[in-house]
Design a protein around this motif. Structure first.
Motif, short mmCIF file in Angstrom:
data_model
loop_
_atom_site.label_atom_id
_atom_site.label_comp_id
_atom_site.label_asym_id
_atom_site.label_seq_id
_atom_site.Cartn_x
_atom_site.Cartn_y
_atom_site.Cartn_z
N TYR A 1 0.83 -1.21 0.00
CA TYR A 1 0.00 0.00 0.00
C TYR A 1 0.86 1.26 0.00
O TYR A 1 0.56 2.24 -0.68
N ASN B 1 -5.25 -0.84 9.98
CA ASN B 1 -4.39 -1.11 8.82
C ASN B 1 -3.43 -2.26 9.09
O ASN B 1 -3.10 -3.03 8.18
N LEU C 1 -1.77 -4.07 5.74
CA LEU C 1 -1.33 -3.09 4.75
C LEU C 1 0.11 -2.68 5.04
O LEU C 1 0.78 -2.11 4.18
#
Length: 633
Positions: A146, A421, A426
């Motif tokens: 990401y 996250n 990520l």
């Protein structure tokens, strides 16, 4: 009939072939992608091997193309000599096979060779081979973490994918067809001229040496500037796309036209690098023109002097002059193609640095699909600082029971979204581990992990596709009735039938614009909620899920959200504390650490940070804390 024949050739290469990306069932999935070679020559060879037979065919046809050119010009000389030795009445009788052979080569042989060349280049190699390069490059970029996409322009990355496919394909086909045809023609021309007069072949050999020197000495500059120009084009693309994507912000805040200056700076860089390349090209063209003039003059003088001395026939003169005039045309055309070769090589170098970069977040070789049957989540001594060495989250531990509804509370930058996250992987942890149903998420496949978690975020962006495609994005095999039911449960069935896009598509077929710009914030949020409802994952993450909704709409879908959460493990984040006050447990974070936990009443009674936040809340907003930590999150 011709169209059917050409279509058959178009199926020889699969434009989406990527064997390393396939799982045992033949389906593409992450974790199966072999890296592309990072060295430019190896990168080119990697793709050339994938289409070796068509490219070998192109090499053969390229040689034949140069050969047929030389044969035709030599045939003109033979024909001139035949005319000198015959009368109009005896020409066909004396030279029937010569004339028939020249007609066959001109009408049949040449046509077949050029047809084969065209089919190989236009039907077999382009667009299938070019697209295969783009596809494999795109797939490698999609494997990136990401953070990779956070640190670059989307338009710039897209331009790299487009450029590398075109440049690599053009480079290979030019070498195998155009360049090899030119080399073949030169070799045959030297041989033919040597048979007429060895001095002609000597002049041509000197010309070849001079031509090679020009290529060696001057073209590296073009390659260097070509790479810079490729990067400049990517920069321009990235800046223009960034402006268009954020057009509302530009319209609202850029009254002094700063964005124009930002984009103009990119265009200036492109113009400067292009001018550098074109200066080098002009130097090369001038040198080639001078060299060609010397070559044509030298061979022309030798041919005429030989004819005067009776050593060279009129046909020999015609052959020699025809070949060198053709060589003059081909050399200028070839230098243009060599310029293109060098520029393409620079473009490939520029793109390879991006598309071959190894992903920083990958599945382990032993990764197995996550089996999430209960939805228990455990943060075990988790540490994460975004690579800064300190701050954000340090040695945090948290257990969430299966089916428990947990709210994360804290000032902006406290680490709430970071925890989510990290659960979605990520980012990789810098310390500790996260478990789902006893399985370390670092040891499971990313696809299976994210398939087990439904997410609704505050910043909802939709794909520029139909309403139906957006709702079914997490479950593409869903039936239409399931999509309709999810939209109804998200209170979206009221506005969807009224939608109409510029192409006349309506309702669930209407496209929503880039990032869903044609919809209001509340409408986008309801589509996102419908998407999560349809996905029906065992773990649910709600990050400001109703922040874009007005109170009336929020109340209308609250019951559906409650039903959606039934039987699921839920992590909810909300600045508007009233929306999560009824959760089973509230976790209060401050500077990446858990400072309080309990239900709403318990936390109010503690009169700590949560109670302070509750009292300070005004109009649905929460006063921010540390601005620097907010930026970190």
């Amino acid at each position: 009939m011709m169209e059917r024949l050409l279509k058959r050739f178009e199926t020889i290469l699969d434009p989406f072939e990527d064997a390393d990306a396939k799982g045992p069932d033949g389906v593409y999935r992450s974790g199966h992608l072999a890296p592309l070679p990072a060295q430019t020559n190896a990168f080119i060879w990697h793709f050339a091997k994938q289409a070796k037979w068509p490219l070998i065919g192109l090499l053969i046809v390229g040689g034949l193309t140069g050969g047929i050119e030389a044969v035709l010009f030599t045939g003109v000389g033979w024909l001139v000599d035949a005319l000198n030795r015959s009368t109009p009445d005896t020409l066909l009788r004396d030279h029937f096979w010569l004339i028939a052979g020249l007609l066959f080569v001109t009408l049949v042989g040449r046509a077949l060779i050029l047809f084969a060349s065209s089919v190989l280049e236009e039907q077999v190699i382009s667009p299938s081979f070019y697209n295969r390069i783009r596809w494999q490059s795109y797939r490698r970029l999609m494997e990136q973490a990401y953070t990779f996409f956070q640190n670059d322009f989307a338009g710039r990355l897209a331009q790299k994918v487009q450029q590398v496919g075109m440049a690599t394909g053009d480079f290979i086909t030019t070498v195998l067809q155009t360049f090899w045809s030119f080399v073949t023609f030169i070799f045959l021309t030297i041989t033919i001229l040597g048979a007429i007069d060895w001095r002609m072949s000597l002049v041509l050999a000197l010309w070849v040496a001079g031509y090679a020197w020009i290529v060696y000495a001057l073209l590296p500059k073009i390659r260097r500037y070509g790479r810079a120009s490729a990067d400049a084009r990517s920069v321009v693309s990235g800046r223009v796309v960034d402006s268009f994507t954020n057009i509302l912000s530009v319209k609202l805040f850029d009254s002094s036209r700063r964005e124009d200056a930002f984009v103009k700076d990119g265009f200036t860089y492109l113009v400067d690098t292009t001018r550098q390349a074109t200066r080098a090209i002009t130097e090369v063209r001038t040198a080639v023109n001078i060299l060609n003039g010397l070559m044509m003059t030298g061979i022309g003088v030798i041919a005429v002097v030989g004819w005067q001395a009776g050593a060279t026939s009129a046909g020999g003169v015609a052959t020699a002059l025809g070949l060198v005039l053709r060589l003059n045309q081909m050399s200028g055309w070839m230098m243009f193609n060599i310029n293109g070769l060098v520029r393409n090589y620079g473009t490939i170098q520029d793109a390879v640095a991006t598309v071959t970069r190894l992903p920083t977040l990958v599945d382990s070789p032993e990764a197995r699909p996550l089996v999430a049957t209960r939805g228990a989540i455990r943060y075990d001594d988790v540490t994460f600082h975004y690579g800064k060495g300190s701050g954000v989250i340090s040695r945090l531990s948290l257990d969430i029971r299966p089916g428990e509804k947990v709210g994360l509370v804290g000032r902006s930058g406290a680490g709430k979204t970071t925890l989510v996250n990290l659960l979605l992987r990520l980012y990789d942890l810098e310390g500790g581990r996260i478990l789902i149903d006893g399985q370390d998420i670092a040891g499971v496949t990313q696809d299976s992990l994210r398939a087990a978690i439904g997410v609704v975020t505050q910043d909802t962006s939709l794909l520029h596709r139909s309403i139906r495609d957006n709702i079914a994005f997490g479950r593409p095999d869903a039936e239409d009735e399931d999509v309709l039911l999810a939209a109804e449960r998200a209170n979206a069935e009221g506005f969807i039938p009224t939608l109409r896009d510029p192409k006349g598509r309506t309702g669930y077929a209407a496209h929503v614009g880039e990032r869903g710009i044609k919809l209001s914030g509340g409408q986008r949020q309801r589509i996102a909620i419908a998407r999560v409802l349809l996905k029906d994952a065992p773990i649910l993450v709600l990050d400001e899920a109703t922040s874009a909704l007005d109170s009336e709409v929020e109340a209308a879908i609250q019951d559906n959200l409650t039903r959606m959460m039934a039987g699921k493990t839920v992590i909810a984040i909300a600045h508007r504390l009233s929306t999560i006050a009824a959760m089973d447990r509230l976790i209060v974070l401050d500077e990446g650490a858990i400072v309080e936990e309990g239900d709403h009443a318990t936390l109010l009674a503690m009169n700590g940070l949560y109670a302070s936040l509750w009292r300070r809340q005004s109009g649905g907003f929460l006063f921010s804390g540390d601005a620097e930590s907010a930026a970190a999150e």
